[in-house]
Scaffold this active site. Sequence first.
Site, PDB file in Angstrom:
ATOM      1  N   CYS A   1      -6.700  -5.637  -6.951  1.00  0.00           N
ATOM      2  CA  CYS A   1      -6.261  -4.953  -5.775  1.00  0.00           C
ATOM      3  C   CYS A   1      -5.725  -6.335  -4.888  1.00  0.00           C
ATOM      4  O   CYS A   1      -5.061  -5.740  -3.853  1.00  0.00           O
ATOM      5  CB  CYS A   1      -7.499  -4.590  -4.995  1.00  0.00           C
ATOM      6  N   HIS A   2      -5.737  -7.718  -5.224  1.00  0.00           N
ATOM      7  CA  HIS A   2      -5.200  -8.577  -4.459  1.00  0.00           C
ATOM      8  C   HIS A   2      -3.672  -8.267  -4.653  1.00  0.00           C
ATOM      9  O   HIS A   2      -2.861  -8.983  -3.762  1.00  0.00           O
ATOM     10  CB  HIS A   2      -5.595  -9.920  -4.958  1.00  0.00           C
TER      11      HIS A   2
ATOM     12  N   TYR B   1       0.686  -1.095   0.073  1.00  0.00           N
ATOM     13  CA  TYR B   1       0.009  -0.098  -0.038  1.00  0.00           C
ATOM     14  C   TYR B   1       1.044   1.469   0.062  1.00  0.00           C
ATOM     15  O   TYR B   1       0.537   2.265  -0.567  1.00  0.00           O
ATOM     16  CB  TYR B   1      -0.947  -0.099   1.186  1.00  0.00           C
TER      17      TYR B   1
ATOM     18  N   GLU C   1      -1.426 -16.650  -9.386  1.00  0.00           N
ATOM     19  CA  GLU C   1      -0.452 -15.864 -10.334  1.00  0.00           C
ATOM     20  C   GLU C   1       0.938 -15.992 -10.136  1.00  0.00           C
ATOM     21  O   GLU C   1       2.029 -15.428 -10.563  1.00  0.00           O
ATOM     22  CB  GLU C   1      -0.613 -14.255 -10.104  1.00  0.00           C
TER      23      GLU C   1
ATOM     24  N   ASN D   1     -13.207  -0.700  -4.692  1.00  0.00           N
ATOM     25  CA  ASN D   1     -13.062  -1.270  -6.039  1.00  0.00           C
ATOM     26  C   ASN D   1     -14.328  -2.488  -6.521  1.00  0.00           C
ATOM     27  O   ASN D   1     -14.319  -3.560  -5.612  1.00  0.00           O
ATOM     28  CB  ASN D   1     -11.675  -2.087  -6.201  1.00  0.00           C
TER      29      ASN D   1
END
Length: 167
Positions: free
Chosen positions: A125-126, A96, A155, A117
């Site tokens: 956002c993850h 962040y 990912e 979001n």
Amino acid sequence: MKVDAQYEAVIISPFGAVVISLHANQMAIHLLAESPSEENKLSTNPLVKQAYTQIMQYLQQPSSKFDLPIEVHGTAFQQRVWQAIAAIPVGQTYTYSQLAEKIGSGARAVANACGANKLPLLIPCHRVLAKNGVGGFMKGQPHGLAIKQWLLAHEGVFVDRQLSQHE
């Protein structure tokens, strides 16, 4: 044709379900730990069909690109945060604080924009983490952090940090 009163589409996923809804022509994507259906369902709406196809591709191959013709509504600040988040490549993360520094803001303000979001996966956002933990996700909803960890692992990002709601 609506899938049910609430959702235009349901996609069964390894973490539960991805559901797509439309409200006043605004698309929203919801990540659920439990599916409202036992099978995938899809309405006839062309935009929902396109989102469904691209989400299915992402669930099979995380490097798949999202290219949906949708307007994302939010404040000017939220738009800046979401654009910065959308630019984070698959398999990479920012904290962040790093994201806040990049756009000239504060970490809490960035976290609040993440919470607003309505298009997770499209605006990933993850991929935004706390300095000393995974961080929050899905406004603290039950199973939100488990879903965030699944998406990151999908990912290729393995976060070896204690689960945390704070930065």
